[in-house]
Design an enzyme around this catalytic site. Structure first.
Site, PDB file in Angstrom:
ATOM      1  N   CYS A  23      43.699  -2.151  52.100  1.00  0.00           N
ATOM      2  CA  CYS A  23      45.091  -2.359  52.517  1.00  0.00           C
ATOM      3  C   CYS A  23      45.265  -3.663  53.285  1.00  0.00           C
ATOM      4  O   CYS A  23      46.394  -4.032  53.616  1.00  0.00           O
ATOM      5  CB  CYS A  23      45.560  -1.185  53.364  1.00  0.00           C
ATOM      6  SG  CYS A  23      45.107   0.395  52.631  1.00  0.00           S
ATOM      7  N   HIS A  51      54.664   0.462  51.472  1.00  0.00           N
ATOM      8  CA  HIS A  51      53.290  -0.026  51.614  1.00  0.00           C
ATOM      9  C   HIS A  51      52.617  -0.218  50.259  1.00  0.00           C
ATOM     10  O   HIS A  51      51.751   0.555  49.867  1.00  0.00           O
ATOM     11  CB  HIS A  51      52.502   0.963  52.493  1.00  0.00           C
ATOM     12  CG  HIS A  51      51.099   0.565  52.792  1.00  0.00           C
ATOM     13  ND1 HIS A  51      50.684  -0.748  52.842  1.00  0.00           N
ATOM     14  CD2 HIS A  51      49.988   1.321  53.068  1.00  0.00           C
ATOM     15  CE1 HIS A  51      49.373  -0.778  53.123  1.00  0.00           C
ATOM     16  NE2 HIS A  51      48.947   0.452  53.258  1.00  0.00           N
TER      17      HIS A  51
END
Lengths: 387, 387
Positions: free
Chosen positions: B87, B336
């Site tokens: 991420c 996200h």
């Protein structure tokens, strides 16, 4: 920008390493490089790891953190970055590490490459490799890598008169070189008949025209050139680190018989290094298939277009010839753990320039080149290294 | 090393983009950034793309070549490099581009991030995301990311007295910020009750404690600071670009209530920028789960350990508060798309520092910070940007 030198190298044995994990292989190569450079882990300031597809091979991403962790380098919480450009991931890790040192952001950097491919079956491995091509326009209509390179081989034979025997000689020569390399996956010598009579994979390419599925890892230690003598008496200097991209899919290219990204990355490299083609004494080029080596030695400018096949058959690219190519055995015989290949090429050239290549030694090698290709030429990375 | 400036930004709408492919999203963000910087594709010298897992989401690797190709940048055969740190891939793409400009290798560079996550079902998406954890020691025994962050939340509540309401307020505040962001995936305002009464995911975390599965892309244009005024009247300068790693698995860490890589990357960043915590006017931090934002604002040094929850509930991290956090809506409300997040954070901070953030504008913002986390903290990237 600061000049950069390689002061340490490490490389595992390449092959089907059933008893070694992804983590084991990386640690082994990394520790060899640290020992070779006589540096401790505490001195390492950043890590760049080339890996194509641990996600598809091992369901593991976040490779930078993983390799820093399992090498014990998290004690210093060093930046660790994974880079990917399919089979050119290793070359990119090398170039990324060089840029990091050149920038002044970091002094002592490890660039490494790793791939563990044999934990999945051949079908899944082929599918993971096909993700280096355009999934939507190539892989989904059945174009595997042997198929794509077979089209290049057929075009090369048709347009430039390259013969089946000339192409086969690439494998013969690389197996001969590999027979002298303790790290090579295949150390058996073969003949042109071995290649021509091996099972057909994608016409005209046969089994012995193809590089194998391989596990392995390799690593180099990079430092600013002005600090190199702190670490070794025989630093190898980076004269050029260049990279070029092209369309990911083969059918969009200008030509089937050249890889333009190779031509352009090489032009940039020779300009950056201020060297001529004739000054290269030894080169590791990307022979994922035999035809790829013939295209590479032409596109890099070592031979005229169409002269690569005859030169190979005449022995000009063997050790002792005009310009020895793939003294490691290349991808064909040394093996092709895709993320590791670009770093292994640098390890081989460093050994040659140090004069440490044993039976494979090219006499008086002063300047060497590495050439690493992603996919069918969507990415090419070229490095020129010198004593 | 050369100073670096951001002179262009682009970001797609974030969300479930059923009618846009991976390729469409990247092109859209890239073109917006080029237009914003008033540069043509021909001026771009290199591309860095952050992407976590197109291999597992789309069976597509070789992302650098793909995005260069479909953006039309292969006409110049520019180097195009994909970087990955789960991420934190976007943050790494930004830092890699900055290092490339700082090194002198390249002048005009695009750093981009992209992820297309909704083309697979939730189960496969969860499995791909789990590849950011240690597959062998965490994912294979069932530790998903909500489970891992739930353990951190439980420890934080137990050791530091953080309350359920304080944690929920992170989501309430970020949805409020997101309601003012046209790019946000969720623009609905919620209350603490919405969070506390939402379905349980991993005790104590509930649905509204979790960031969503998102498609999106973002891009920035980087140039040497001394050339910035050629491109824009409002360049934003990079004051620090730092990165730290830690053990990939949570159980090997010193603490469950801090992310050490955040503490270390932040210390390095403030040292590099020669700035104090109190000089930061606005920050985008990695709130993959609500508890992660509370840990982040403590570990970055904006609040004492244990004071993050009370400060959040008191409104100190909302627009108008002491230090507005996640004015974009954060990962929670803006969405996200894992590889894009780190770049989107920079886009938001640039808009704030330019004074272009509309209803979300933080008055007089001069200095901003971005904080991007890979996995549970195996990688952290911090940037400090200033007018």
């Amino acid at each position: 920008m600061r000049e950069v030198a390689i002061v340490g190298i490490g490389c595992t044995k390449f092959g089907e390493m059933w008893n070694k994990s992804f983590r084991d292989l990386f640690i082994e190569a990394g520790l060899m490089a640290l020992r070779d450079a006589e540096v401790s882990g505490a001195q390492i300031e950043a890590l760049y790891g080339g890996n194509m597809s641990a996600g598809m091979f091992l369901e593991q991403e976040h490779i930078g953190a993983l390799i820093a962790d399992f090498s014990g380098l998290t004690t210093n919480n060093i930046p660790s970055t994974r880079v990917e450009a399919a089979c050119a991931s290793g070359g990119l890790a090398l170039r990324s590490g060089i840029i990091a040192v050149a920038s002044g952001y970091h002094d002592v950097v490890i660039s490494a490459g790793i791939e563990k491919m044999t934990d999945v079956g051949a079908e899944k491995a082929m599918d993971a490799l096909a993700s280096a091509a355009d999934r939507e326009w190539e892989a989904e209509v059945g174009a595997t890598f042997p198929g794509l390179y077979a089209m290049m081989a057929r075009a090369h034979m048709h347009e430039l008169g390259t013969t089946r025997e000339q192409i086969a000689q690439v494998a013969v020569k690389n197996h001969y070189h590999g027979s002298m390399n303790p790290r090579a996956q295949f150390r058996n010598k073969i003949t042109i008949d071995t290649v021509i009579n091996s099972p057909l994979v994608a016409d005209p390419l046969r089994l012995f025209d193809c590089s194998p599925i391989t596990d392995g890892a390799a690593a180099v230690v990079l430092v600013p050139a002005e600090r190199a003598k702190e670490f070794t008496d025989t630093p190898i200097y980076v004269k050029a680190a260049t990279q070029a991209s092209d369309t990911i899919s083969l059918h969009d290219r200008r030509s089937l018989t050249s890889i333009d990204a190779t031509i352009i990355a090489a032009d940039r490299a020779f300009k950056m290094a201020r060297l001529q083609r004739s000054q290269i004494n030894v080169a590791e080029v990307h022979d994922c298939f035999t035809i790829a080596e013939i295209m590479a030695i032409e596109d890099l400018g070592f031979f005229e277009k169409g002269a690569g096949g005859p030169a190979t058959l005449a022995g000009e690219t063997a050790i002792g010839g005009k310009i020895p190519i793939n003294t490691s055995g290349g991808l064909k015989a040394c093996g092709h753990p895709v993320g590791a290949t670009g770093i292994k090429q640098a390890v081989e050239i460093v050994e040659q320039l140090r004069g440490d290549a044993g039976k494979r030694q090219v006499d008086g090698a002063e300047v060497g080149l590495t050439h690493n290709v992603g996919g069918t030429g969507g990415t090419v990375v070229v490095h020129i290294l010198a004593r």
